[in-house]
Design a protein around this motif. Structure first.
Motif, PDB file in Angstrom:
ATOM      1  N   SER A  12     -70.250  91.948  10.012  1.00 53.85           N
ATOM      2  CA  SER A  12     -70.832  92.616   8.849  1.00 53.85           C
ATOM      3  C   SER A  12     -71.538  91.632   7.918  1.00 53.85           C
ATOM      4  N   LEU A  13     -71.351  90.312   8.143  1.00 56.97           N
ATOM      5  CA  LEU A  13     -71.959  89.310   7.266  1.00 56.97           C
ATOM      6  C   LEU A  13     -73.311  88.893   7.835  1.00 56.97           C
ATOM      7  N   PRO A  14     -74.259  88.568   6.955  1.00 53.92           N
ATOM      8  CA  PRO A  14     -75.554  88.097   7.458  1.00 53.92           C
ATOM      9  C   PRO A  14     -75.359  86.788   8.221  1.00 53.92           C
ATOM     10  N   SER A  15     -76.066  86.646   9.353  1.00 54.90           N
ATOM     11  CA  SER A  15     -75.878  85.419  10.143  1.00 54.90           C
ATOM     12  C   SER A  15     -76.873  84.358   9.689  1.00 54.90           C
ATOM     13  N   LEU A  16     -76.462  83.111   9.901  1.00 47.32           N
ATOM     14  CA  LEU A  16     -77.337  81.999   9.538  1.00 47.32           C
ATOM     15  C   LEU A  16     -78.481  81.942  10.545  1.00 47.32           C
ATOM     16  N   ARG A  17     -79.685  81.939  10.032  1.00 48.84           N
ATOM     17  CA  ARG A  17     -80.833  81.843  10.941  1.00 48.84           C
ATOM     18  C   ARG A  17     -81.474  80.473  10.731  1.00 48.84           C
ATOM     19  N   GLY A  18     -81.463  79.676  11.787  1.00 52.72           N
ATOM     20  CA  GLY A  18     -82.059  78.349  11.715  1.00 52.72           C
ATOM     21  C   GLY A  18     -81.381  77.513  10.646  1.00 52.72           C
ATOM     22  N   LYS A  19     -82.193  76.921   9.785  1.00 50.08           N
ATOM     23  CA  LYS A  19     -81.656  76.007   8.767  1.00 50.08           C
ATOM     24  C   LYS A  19     -81.471  76.715   7.433  1.00 50.08           C
ATOM     25  N   GLU A  20     -81.573  78.041   7.441  1.00 49.40           N
ATOM     26  CA  GLU A  20     -81.491  78.785   6.181  1.00 49.40           C
ATOM     27  C   GLU A  20     -80.133  78.578   5.512  1.00 49.40           C
ATOM     28  N   ALA A  21     -80.162  78.209   4.243  1.00 47.87           N
ATOM     29  CA  ALA A  21     -78.917  77.940   3.520  1.00 47.87           C
ATOM     30  C   ALA A  21     -78.181  79.239   3.245  1.00 47.87           C
ATOM     31  N   LEU A  22     -76.866  79.134   3.152  1.00 49.65           N
ATOM     32  CA  LEU A  22     -76.019  80.287   2.856  1.00 49.65           C
ATOM     33  C   LEU A  22     -76.483  81.018   1.609  1.00 49.65           C
TER      34      LEU A  22
END
Length: 225
Positions: free
Chosen positions: A78-88
């Motif tokens: 349900s949490l957004p996943s980290l895409r590439g180097k995108e910061a939390l």
């Protein structure tokens, strides 16, 4: 360099209800940071000498938070996943969730600094112990027996003795005291006589204890211990 802390939204923190993932995530981040102590100290050493008192950047916090977020996201979905180097911080829209992330980040940074400080203190302690030991070797109070000139004298509070047979009762004697006593006597003698004095032990008569005698063929004999 330390990543910029998550934008401060504490003022807008509306409800007391923390997001459901907070405790699990916080606990896992803390555990991962604790288990990464060796890695953290390695990075700290690589960072080299920093100006004393200057805060060191968070060396491992960002990485720990991102790894644990990926683990949590995979489990919950349900949490957004980290895409590439995108910061939390760029993924979460909810200011409450951002505030929670920032709170966890600050806690982890503090934990990291505590580990580094403890490591620095233990290094300093090791260094001080080593220096004390080396100083001890430099100014060793060991005293060579003046009679046989081969062995170190053993000095107790009430006794001075040597393997060669020298055995004298004393009161409150230490290596330091004995060393300076010998040095002073020999120095004083050398000021008024060019001959090397010799040391012998007088055997005690009846009740008298044995004592150490410095004798010289030219000048006076001195009984001094």
């Amino acid at each position: 360099a330390m990543e910029a802390p998550f934008r401060r939204h504490r003022a807008r923190y509306k409800g007391p209800a923390a997001p459901p993932w907070k405790e699990t995530y916080r606990r896992r981040c803390m555990e991962r940071l604790r288990n990464s102590r060796a890695k953290l100290l390695d990075r700290h050493r690589q960072a080299g000498e920093r100006v004393r008192g200057q805060a060191v950047g968070a060396l491992l916090v960002q990485e720990v938070m991102e790894q644990e977020w990926q683990t949590l996201q995979a489990a919950q979905g349900s949490l957004p996943s980290l895409r590439g180097k995108e910061a939390l911080a760029q993924m979460l829209e909810d200011p409450d969730e951002l505030a929670v992330l920032e709170e966890i980040q600050q806690e982890l940074i503090l934990q990291e600094q505590l580990v580094i400080e403890e490591y620095e203190r233990s290094l300093q302690f090791d260094e001080e112990c080593l220096n004390a030991m080396l100083d001890g070797l430099d100014v060793s109070d060991k005293v060579i027996c003046p009679v046989c000139r081969k062995n170190n004298l053993t000095v107790r509070n009430y006794l001075v003795f040597c393997q060669c047979g020298l055995y004298i009762s004393t009161q409150g004697m230490t290596e330091g005291k004995l060393r300076s006593l010998l040095e002073n006597t020999v120095t004083e003698h050398s000021h008024r006589c060019f001959h090397n004095p010799e040391f012998t032990v007088t055997s005690g008569m009846e009740e008298e204890a044995a004592s150490l005698l410095m004798s010289c063929p030219v000048s006076l004999n001195v009984e001094f211990l």
